[in-house]
Motif scaffolding. Structure first.
Motif, PDB file in Angstrom:
ATOM      1  N   MET A   1      37.929 -77.729  -9.904  1.00 33.83           N
ATOM      2  CA  MET A   1      37.593 -78.268 -11.209  1.00 33.83           C
ATOM      3  C   MET A   1      38.747 -78.017 -12.157  1.00 33.83           C
ATOM      4  N   GLY A   2      38.615 -78.268 -13.461  1.00 27.59           N
ATOM      5  CA  GLY A   2      39.698 -78.119 -14.414  1.00 27.59           C
ATOM      6  C   GLY A   2      40.063 -76.681 -14.659  1.00 27.59           C
ATOM      7  N   ASN A   3      40.984 -76.427 -15.593  1.00 25.20           N
ATOM      8  CA  ASN A   3      41.447 -75.090 -15.901  1.00 25.20           C
ATOM      9  C   ASN A   3      40.488 -74.419 -16.875  1.00 25.20           C
ATOM     10  N   PHE A   4      39.395 -73.876 -16.353  1.00 24.28           N
ATOM     11  CA  PHE A   4      38.432 -73.200 -17.199  1.00 24.28           C
ATOM     12  C   PHE A   4      38.990 -71.858 -17.650  1.00 24.28           C
ATOM     13  N   LYS A   5      38.525 -71.363 -18.793  1.00 20.95           N
ATOM     14  CA  LYS A   5      38.850 -70.022 -19.237  1.00 20.95           C
ATOM     15  C   LYS A   5      37.997 -69.066 -18.416  1.00 20.95           C
ATOM     16  N   LEU A   6      38.644 -68.295 -17.543  1.00 20.40           N
ATOM     17  CA  LEU A   6      37.905 -67.512 -16.574  1.00 20.40           C
ATOM     18  C   LEU A   6      37.057 -66.429 -17.219  1.00 20.40           C
ATOM     19  N   THR A   7      37.489 -65.892 -18.366  1.00 23.50           N
ATOM     20  CA  THR A   7      36.684 -64.856 -19.011  1.00 23.50           C
ATOM     21  C   THR A   7      35.331 -65.412 -19.452  1.00 23.50           C
ATOM     22  N   ASP A   8      35.360 -66.636 -19.972  1.00 25.46           N
ATOM     23  CA  ASP A   8      34.103 -67.277 -20.368  1.00 25.46           C
ATOM     24  C   ASP A   8      33.314 -67.725 -19.146  1.00 25.46           C
ATOM     25  N   MET A   9      34.043 -68.198 -18.136  1.00 31.72           N
ATOM     26  CA  MET A   9      33.373 -68.732 -16.967  1.00 31.72           C
ATOM     27  C   MET A   9      32.644 -67.649 -16.186  1.00 31.72           C
ATOM     28  N   ARG A  10      33.193 -66.435 -16.160  1.00 38.58           N
ATOM     29  CA  ARG A  10      32.523 -65.359 -15.425  1.00 38.58           C
ATOM     30  C   ARG A  10      31.121 -65.127 -15.970  1.00 38.58           C
ATOM     31  N   ASN A 218      33.418 -85.573 -16.327  1.00 35.76           N
ATOM     32  CA  ASN A 218      34.687 -85.190 -15.715  1.00 35.76           C
ATOM     33  C   ASN A 218      35.032 -83.757 -16.107  1.00 35.76           C
ATOM     34  N   ASP A 219      36.219 -83.291 -15.708  1.00 36.23           N
ATOM     35  CA  ASP A 219      36.615 -81.907 -15.955  1.00 36.23           C
ATOM     36  C   ASP A 219      36.620 -81.563 -17.444  1.00 36.23           C
ATOM     37  N   ASP A 220      37.153 -82.461 -18.254  1.00 42.55           N
ATOM     38  CA  ASP A 220      37.252 -82.180 -19.695  1.00 42.55           C
ATOM     39  C   ASP A 220      35.873 -82.107 -20.342  1.00 42.55           C
ATOM     40  N   ILE A 221      35.001 -83.050 -19.977  1.00 45.43           N
ATOM     41  CA  ILE A 221      33.654 -83.055 -20.541  1.00 45.43           C
ATOM     42  C   ILE A 221      32.898 -81.805 -20.110  1.00 45.43           C
ATOM     43  N   ALA A 222      33.034 -81.436 -18.836  1.00 40.83           N
ATOM     44  CA  ALA A 222      32.348 -80.253 -18.318  1.00 40.83           C
ATOM     45  C   ALA A 222      32.840 -78.982 -19.000  1.00 40.83           C
ATOM     46  N   GLU A 223      34.158 -78.857 -19.143  1.00 45.03           N
ATOM     47  CA  GLU A 223      34.718 -77.650 -19.777  1.00 45.03           C
ATOM     48  C   GLU A 223      34.238 -77.526 -21.220  1.00 45.03           C
ATOM     49  N   ASN A 224      34.228 -78.642 -21.924  1.00 47.13           N
ATOM     50  CA  ASN A 224      33.761 -78.632 -23.310  1.00 47.13           C
ATOM     51  C   ASN A 224      32.280 -78.250 -23.381  1.00 47.13           C
TER      52      ASN A 224
END
Length: 398
Positions: A1-10, A218-224
């Motif tokens: 997937m896109g470049n998520f912020k891993l600290t938030d994603m955890r 898409n990746d951008d929509i999902a990350e947002n």
């Protein structure tokens, strides 16, 4: 997937696993049990013309027609869009979607979002995606790469395969035959209004124009969404709630349309020429035919269907309702899940329906005594490939 912020994603990943989203287990069921597989999600709407003949009757039966079982039901509260103009089309539909934030509401449906608190749930995604909450423990779930892979898998294979079909169903005017009958009635007094209606219903037909839309994800929509809109159960974040409530990031993309005619539908199986029953039969079959034509025309809308059995013959539970013909061809797909929980489909063969063994599964086919309506599935012959097993998926190809 896109470049998520891993600290938030955890944080998101741990929550997701705690609420039941861990990894996939694909059920390779035997032919005697319900086979579980990922379906496209569908929201079905009727475009009704208030000034058209039989408009109210068509609305009545449309509300009773279920979403085909090859799709997951993603209906919202609005099922009928009523317009005055007979010229209403794609631009009017798209305008309605934008004004009423339909795409945003469809995303909210996926996450079972509470409109009052903004709190979300992953339960629907877990159930439709065949994720098993007991497969991995929380410590394994903390591995960000696996968690991101699972989120990507859910987005690409589930949310991104969410469609809206708007069905413009119009009665086929039979004014010529109606005029002839009217003249006959002038000379035969005992022909009452009921006689007129029965004659009209016996030849009842419709034309259906179906407009196909796809929910963009898409990746951008999902990350947002995960970073700025997703609120966990039991928490409240007014900023994230407002971010979703006023977001314009969610859109429906217009794919195309198909127009079909119901043709001559048999009155067999309809007791005493019941007008509503006949309209329901005609409209149901016309909508099924229109969906089949959309799938023939637009590859992204084509459904996958599990193989039901392989011995003594290869069978699958699709038929005339889905537009199967002797000339149809289907690729056989094997579902593969990688170490990060992401799903892909590998072609392992090609099959084709056997002439004379295509199941007539159209609405009320059994009641009208149609040929092959008593079959339980369509039989296929292998054109290429090795050994197949129940649970493998087939998808139409050109």
């Amino acid at each position: 997937m896109g470049n998520f912020k891993l600290t938030d994603m955890r944080k998101i990943i741990v929550f997701i696993i705690l609420t039941g989203l861990c990894t996939t287990l694909f059920a390779q069921e035997t032919g005697q049990e319900e086979q579980k597989y990922r379906r496209n999600a569908l929201y079905s709407i009727l475009l009704s013309h208030s000034d058209s003949r039989y408009a109210k009757e068509i609305e009545e039966v449309f509300n009773e027609i279920p979403i085909p079982d090859r799709f997951d039901n993603h209906d919202l509260s609005v099922k009928i869009l009523t317009v005055d103009s007979n010229k209403a089309g794609e631009s009017d539909i798209s305008s309605f979607f934008r004004r009423n934030n339909v795409a945003r509401r469809m995303v909210a449906h996926w996450f079972e979002r509470d409109p009052k608190t903004g709190q979300c749930s992953m339960d629907l995604i877990m159930n439709r995606g065949l994720y098993d909450a007991s497969f991995f423990d929380v410590e394994i779930a903390k591995m960000s790469q696996r968690g991101i892979g699972i989120l990507a898998d859910a987005g690409e294979d589930l949310i991104n395969n969410t469609f809206v079909v708007v069905n413009d169903i119009r009665y086929k005017d039979k004014s010529k035959s109606a005029n002839v009958l009217g003249k006959v009635m002038l000379f035969i007094p005992y022909l009452n209004e009921l006689s007129y209606v029965i004659s009209d219903i016996k030849g009842f037909g419709v034309t259906v124009t179906s407009y196909l839309y796809r929910l963009e994800w898409n990746d951008d929509i999902a990350e947002n969404f995960y970073s700025n809109c997703y609120i966990e159960r039991g928490k409240y974040d007014p900023q994230k709630k407002a971010s979703f409530d006023y977001s314009q990031a969610f859109r429906l993309k217009y794919i195309g349309k198909q127009t079909v005619s119901s043709g001559q539908t048999s009155v067999k199986g309809v007791l005493d020429y019941d007008p509503i029953a006949m309209i329901r039969k005609v409209c149901t079959r016309a909508i099924d035919r229109s969906l089949a034509e959309l799938q023939h025309s637009y590859e992204e809308f084509r459904i996958k269907t599990p193989i039901y059995s392989v011995t003594p013959a290869i069978t699958a539970k699709i038929g005339l309702k889905e537009g199967v013909t002797e000339k149809s061809k289907y690729e056989v797909l094997e579902r593969v899940v990688d170490n990060n929980g992401r799903t892909s489909y590998k072609r392992v063969g090609i099959v084709q329906p056997v002439a004379g063994r295509i199941w007539d599964n159209r609405y009320m086919a059994v009641e009208e005594g149609a040929a092959n309506s008593r079959l339980e599935a369509t039989t296929f012959r292998k054109l290429s490939g090795g050994d197949f097993y129940p649970g493998m998926l087939i998808r139409e190809i050109k």
